[in-house]
Design a protein around this motif. Structure first.
Motif, short mmCIF file in Angstrom:
data_model
loop_
_atom_site.label_atom_id
_atom_site.label_comp_id
_atom_site.label_asym_id
_atom_site.label_seq_id
_atom_site.Cartn_x
_atom_site.Cartn_y
_atom_site.Cartn_z
N LEU A 119 0.83 -1.21 0.00
CA LEU A 119 0.00 0.00 0.00
C LEU A 119 0.86 1.26 0.00
O LEU A 119 0.51 2.25 -0.66
CB LEU A 119 -0.93 0.00 1.21
N LEU A 120 1.95 1.25 0.73
CA LEU A 120 2.85 2.40 0.74
C LEU A 120 3.43 2.64 -0.65
O LEU A 120 3.52 3.78 -1.11
CB LEU A 120 3.96 2.18 1.76
N PHE A 121 3.80 1.56 -1.32
CA PHE A 121 4.33 1.69 -2.69
C PHE A 121 3.27 2.28 -3.62
O PHE A 121 3.56 3.19 -4.40
CB PHE A 121 4.79 0.33 -3.19
N LEU A 122 2.04 1.77 -3.54
CA LEU A 122 0.97 2.29 -4.39
C LEU A 122 0.70 3.76 -4.11
O LEU A 122 0.42 4.55 -5.01
CB LEU A 122 -0.30 1.48 -4.19
N GLY A 123 0.78 4.14 -2.84
CA GLY A 123 0.57 5.53 -2.50
C GLY A 123 1.69 6.43 -2.99
O GLY A 123 1.45 7.54 -3.46
N LEU A 124 2.93 5.96 -2.88
CA LEU A 124 4.07 6.78 -3.30
C LEU A 124 4.09 7.01 -4.80
O LEU A 124 4.55 8.06 -5.27
CB LEU A 124 5.38 6.13 -2.85
N ILE A 125 3.62 6.04 -5.58
CA ILE A 125 3.56 6.23 -7.04
C ILE A 125 2.25 6.89 -7.46
O ILE A 125 1.95 6.99 -8.65
CB ILE A 125 3.75 4.90 -7.80
N ARG A 126 1.48 7.33 -6.46
CA ARG A 126 0.22 8.05 -6.70
C ARG A 126 -0.76 7.22 -7.53
O ARG A 126 -1.32 7.69 -8.52
CB ARG A 126 0.49 9.38 -7.37
N PHE B 245 -5.91 6.25 -7.80
CA PHE B 245 -7.07 6.17 -8.70
C PHE B 245 -7.66 4.76 -8.76
O PHE B 245 -8.81 4.59 -9.19
CB PHE B 245 -6.66 6.60 -10.12
N ILE B 246 -6.90 3.75 -8.34
CA ILE B 246 -7.42 2.38 -8.42
C ILE B 246 -8.63 2.19 -7.52
O ILE B 246 -9.44 1.28 -7.76
CB ILE B 246 -6.33 1.36 -8.05
N VAL B 247 -8.78 3.03 -6.51
CA VAL B 247 -9.94 2.86 -5.63
C VAL B 247 -11.24 3.21 -6.34
O VAL B 247 -12.32 2.79 -5.90
CB VAL B 247 -9.79 3.74 -4.36
N THR C 159 -6.59 -10.12 -0.93
CA THR C 159 -7.81 -9.88 -0.15
C THR C 159 -7.57 -8.88 0.96
O THR C 159 -8.38 -7.96 1.19
CB THR C 159 -8.29 -11.21 0.46
N THR C 160 -6.44 -9.02 1.64
CA THR C 160 -6.12 -8.10 2.74
C THR C 160 -6.01 -6.67 2.24
O THR C 160 -6.58 -5.74 2.83
CB THR C 160 -4.81 -8.52 3.42
N ILE C 161 -5.29 -6.49 1.15
CA ILE C 161 -5.11 -5.14 0.60
C ILE C 161 -6.44 -4.56 0.16
O ILE C 161 -6.75 -3.39 0.42
CB ILE C 161 -4.11 -5.18 -0.57
N LEU C 162 -7.25 -5.38 -0.49
CA LEU C 162 -8.55 -4.91 -0.98
C LEU C 162 -9.44 -4.47 0.17
O LEU C 162 -10.09 -3.41 0.10
CB LEU C 162 -9.23 -6.02 -1.79
N VAL C 163 -9.48 -5.24 1.26
CA VAL C 163 -10.31 -4.87 2.41
C VAL C 163 -9.79 -3.61 3.07
O VAL C 163 -10.58 -2.71 3.44
CB VAL C 163 -10.37 -6.04 3.41
N LEU C 164 -8.49 -3.50 3.23
CA LEU C 164 -7.91 -2.30 3.83
C LEU C 164 -8.27 -1.06 3.03
O LEU C 164 -8.64 -0.02 3.59
CB LEU C 164 -6.38 -2.44 3.92
N VAL C 165 -8.18 -1.17 1.72
CA VAL C 165 -8.48 -0.02 0.86
C VAL C 165 -9.96 0.30 0.86
O VAL C 165 -10.36 1.47 0.99
CB VAL C 165 -7.98 -0.30 -0.58
N GLU D 202 -3.85 8.84 1.25
CA GLU D 202 -4.45 7.95 2.23
C GLU D 202 -3.84 6.55 2.14
O GLU D 202 -3.69 5.86 3.16
CB GLU D 202 -5.96 7.88 2.04
N LEU D 203 -3.47 6.12 0.93
CA LEU D 203 -2.77 4.85 0.80
C LEU D 203 -1.41 4.91 1.47
O LEU D 203 -0.95 3.93 2.09
CB LEU D 203 -2.61 4.49 -0.68
N VAL D 204 -0.74 6.07 1.35
CA VAL D 204 0.53 6.25 2.06
C VAL D 204 0.32 6.13 3.56
O VAL D 204 1.11 5.49 4.27
CB VAL D 204 1.15 7.62 1.70
N ALA D 205 -0.76 6.74 4.07
CA ALA D 205 -1.02 6.75 5.51
C ALA D 205 -1.26 5.34 6.04
O ALA D 205 -0.62 4.92 7.02
CB ALA D 205 -2.21 7.65 5.80
N ILE D 206 -2.18 4.61 5.42
CA ILE D 206 -2.45 3.26 5.94
C ILE D 206 -1.30 2.32 5.62
O ILE D 206 -1.05 1.37 6.37
CB ILE D 206 -3.78 2.71 5.39
N GLY D 207 -0.57 2.58 4.54
CA GLY D 207 0.60 1.77 4.22
C GLY D 207 1.69 1.94 5.26
O GLY D 207 2.25 0.96 5.77
N PHE D 208 1.98 3.19 5.62
CA PHE D 208 3.03 3.44 6.62
C PHE D 208 2.61 2.91 7.98
O PHE D 208 3.42 2.35 8.73
CB PHE D 208 3.32 4.94 6.71
N THR D 209 1.33 3.07 8.33
CA THR D 209 0.84 2.57 9.62
C THR D 209 0.99 1.06 9.72
O THR D 209 1.46 0.53 10.74
CB THR D 209 -0.63 2.96 9.81
#
Length: 786
Positions: free
Chosen positions: A171-178, A181-183, A337-343, A366-373
């Protein structure tokens, strides 16, 4: 950079005509506005980061910089109240949700602390709370149970913490590359079905614990849990007295506070805060009752009903989770599944409360936030955490001002970890089950929302129920996949079957509703000086009044509007419909084109042997003269669609030979779409024509008023006067009068490039251009290249 001559040699070597550049600027050297298509260099330049973009990117990574320096005492007071209020809720919830994850209660407190402590620095939402949630905890528990069946030596905390670490990194990687939009690929019905199905599954799984029933496998499919629970009702124990009364107390407490808030509106906020403390109040009450009953018990297993037992004080499970190749291999299938539910949970909740409270979240951030957490949380003992709906609602209603409120909630959790763990020993397990059932009840989509789904889109309502039923009869994960896949299939189907409409023209006047209802004729009320042309579907699919006479645009001219874009999925359908309709309502330019019967193609066999062509019937139809395509809904043209347009143009030219069909495009907004059309041979006149010939038979060009300084006007006046059929002096005088004698002069300039005259600003301009061309040609058979 290669020289032009070298580039021409390369083109010739590759079989590309160097002259085929679609650049008509040499024909218009009089200072008029010339359009240029975007180049490959422009495309590459748009992908490269700029210094400004890099600075903005760094600012977006730490959004707290935008508000932290404006922090004040009013914000501080609001954040403390909201943070402490949520803290009283999150402590019992965190321990209860940890049990759902097959972990001991302290892991719920670790997870909640990390989420609240870290999120504020990366947050773009002031309301969202990151921590343990029922749905994610249930999924983690299912994963723990599955992995331990295959790897009995792998501890539950290693599985849960490793799962958080891996999903957090992704999730942190997806957030860093912006890639936020996948959500947007997850529709609302999928979220609603996921929440509803999960809530029903979780609640059903807590009923055996609520009643003290043992021997029911709550990890099975929900319908099996319900059936087995009903079969085991005779095994109900004393825990039911604690659990059922706690559940009743929670709902009665909330009802009473809401009732008092409605009855005494001036004290509504006070009753709201009292209501938010219901979980803490019930837990404290039942701790006291449990202590009275079990105060002489030293071991939790000896209690008269099941109690929570020992909760270790402080952070007892710090350090890196033991990730190795075996763990990665075991968790691999569950990462998506885990990533999808988190998002789903986090983004859906944060966007919803952002709209309610009038701010916009950044999904990528927000992906950066939950990814880093989730990346950092496992080092303190945390398992996967995401946004909580119930706690977010409480935080929002409590008047939170900034994301910093999470720090004050983290302080409450920290105090609970170090001060109150001895008190947690007496918490009845059935009371925690009641707390979970009460919490997930708010996740069920209410009937009024489901009815709204039905009224808005019946097919999506079916998808909603499909997701709920699949979650109940299989598992929550399958429910997610079914709804997302079904929604994607519906989207592709809609694109492939997107409707296109042939348009007719209607002259529209303006009138008030009062005048329409009056007894006088409408012509008396209509403002005829404001009349204008509008274009609506000939088949009246837009529910236009059947009394209105919709006229065809012009004999042999067809206007076609694309409904949802033109791409490789739907281009065949659109252009086939266009072909069938045109052939049905027109005739060939040459009726007797084929001298022999055998020369006719199989799909145009003509009359049967011995029969003659009904010339009167066919001659009544017009010949095909022009096609106007409304591209206002087309944002991009791919290679397949462009080639389909080329093939259709060639087909129509054979149909109208020796004449040629004019192709006009209205509402082309995207530069790359225009470039694709030009590369396909549309939008400009045929090569070889002189500038005079082009101006004599060329289409109309939309012009608009431009204001320039007198010096600029004098320099360009002579050139523009010859090419513009507008009274510049009258326009300038009118402009001067309206501006009170300003020193600036007005003139008319082309709105779009005159080298692309077959691209028009709207359908009305395109039709006017077509009519002018046809009338100036004199007859429909006067063949000039378009």
């Amino acid at each position: 950079m290669a020289s032009p001559k070298f580039a021409d040699r390369v083109k010739r070597f590759l079989g590309i005509d160097p002259e085929d550049t679609f650049d008509d600027s040499s024909f218009y050297d009089d200072g008029s506005y010339i359009e240029s298509e975007p180049s490959t260099k422009d495309f590459v330049r748009g992908l490269l980061p700029t210094s400004t973009g890099v600075i903005n990117y760094l600012k977006e990574l730490f959004p707290f910089v935008n508000w932290i320096f404006h922090y004040n005492l009013t914000w501080l007071l609001g954040d403390i109240i909201a943070g402490v209020t949520v803290g009283f809720v999150v402590v019992p919830q965190g321990m209860a949700y940890a049990l759902l994850a097959n972990l001991t209660p302290e892991y719920g407190l670790y997870t909640s602390f990390v989420g609240f402590f870290l999120y504020w620095a990366f947050a773009t939402s002031k309301d969202i709370t990151i921590g343990t949630v029922a749905v994610m905890s249930t999924i983690v528990g299912n994963i723990v149970e599955r992995v331990q069946k295959e790897h009995p030596d792998m501890s539950a905390d290693v599985i849960a913490r490793s799962l958080a670490l891996i999903s957090g990194a992704v999730l942190l990687f997806l957030g860093l590359i912006r890639a936020g939009f996948i959500v947007e690929f997850i529709p609302l019905v999928s979220i609603g079905a996921f929440m509803t199905g999960s809530a029903i599954s979780i609640a059903a799984g807590q009923v055996p614990g609520l009643l003290g029933i043992k021997g029911v496998n709550t990890r099975e499919a929900t319908y099996k849990v319900i059936i087995n629970t009903l079969k085991s009702l005779p095994k109900t124990r004393l825990d039911a007295a604690m659990g059922l009364t706690a559940l009743f107390g929670l709902y009665f407490y909330r009802w009473f506070c809401n009732y008092m808030g409605r009855r005494y509106p001036s004290r509504a906020k006070t009753w709201f805060f009292i209501s938010t403390l219901r979980m803490a109040f019930i837990v404290i009450l039942y701790i006291f009752v449990s202590w009275l009953v079990n105060r002489k018990v030293e071991n939790a297993s000896d209690a008269k009903f099941k109690i929570l037992g020992t909760v270790p004080s402080g952070f007892q499970h710090t350090g890196a989770p033991g990730i190795n190749k075996e763990v990665l291999s075991a968790l691999g299938p569950d990462i998506p599944t885990t990533i999808l539910v988190l998002v789903i949970e986090h983004i859906a909740i944060s966007k919803s409360f952002g709209r309610v409270n009038n701010y916009i979240i950044n999904p990528s951030q927000e992906l950066v936030a939950i990814g880093f957490t989730n990346l950092f949380g496992p080092f303190l003992g945390g398992y996967p955490a995401t946004g909580s709906f119930s706690r977010t609602a409480i935080k929002s209603k409590a008047g939170v001002r900034t994301p910093l409120a999470g720090v004050f909630t983290a302080v409450i959790v920290l105090l609970a970890l170090y001060v109150l763990t001895s008190v947690f020993f007496f918490i009845p397990s059935s009371g925690l089950c009641a707390l979970i059932i009460h919490a997930v009840g708010d996740l069920i989509t209410p009937p009024r929302e489901v009815y709204k789904y039905w009224k808005t889109s019946p097919i999506e309502c079916v998808i909603f129920f499909a997701g709920v039923f699949v979650s109940i009869f299989t598992n929550i994960e399958n429910g997610i996949y079914v709804t997302v896949a079904a929604s994607g299939a519906v989207l592709l189907f809609r694109m492939a079957k997107s409707p296109g409409r042939f348009l007719g023209r209607v002259e529209v006047h303006y009138a008030t509703r009062e005048s329409i209802r009056g007894a006088g004729p409408l012509s008396d009320a209509a403002e005829s000086e404001k009349a204008h042309l509008t274009f609506i579907p000939l088949d009246r699919s837009d529910l236009s009044n059947p009394q209105v006479d919709i006229k065809t645009p012009y004999p042999g001219v067809f206007i076609y509007r694309f409904g949802e874009g033109l791409n490789y999925v739907n281009c065949a359908r659109h252009l086939d419909n266009l072909t069938i309709y045109v052939f049905k309502h027109t005739r060939r330019t040459q009726l007797n084109k084929y001298e022999k019967v055998g020369d006719r193609p199989w799909n145009d066999p003509g009359p049967r042997r011995g029969k003659v062509i009904n010339n009167e019937e066919i001659a009544a139809r017009p010949t095909l003269r022009a096609i106007i395509l409304d591209f206002s809904a087309v944002n991009f043209l791919d290679v397949t669609a462009a080639q389909a347009l080329i093939d259709l143009r060639d087909q129509f030219n054979r149909y109208t030979a020796p004449d040629r069909v004019e192709w006009h495009f209205a509402g082309v907004q995207n530069r790359w779409t225009k470039r694709a059309l030009v590369a396909s041979g549309f939008g400009y006149e045929a090569r070889g024509a002189s500038s005079e010939e082009r101006d004599a038979a060329g289409p109309l060009v939309a012009v608009a008023e431009a204001v320039v300084t007198p010096s600029t006007a004098e320099d360009e006046k002579a050139q523009s006067q010859e090419k513009t059929e507008v009274d510049i002096e009258a326009a300038a005088a009118s402009r001067s009068a309206s501006s009170g004698g300003s020193s600036r002069e007005a003139r008319y300039v082309p709105l779009y490039g005159i080298n692309r005259p077959y691209f028009h600003v709207d359908v009305e301009t395109a039709l006017a251009s077509v009519v002018r061309n046809l009338e100036r040609k004199g007859t429909a058979s006067a063949g000039e290249d378009s």
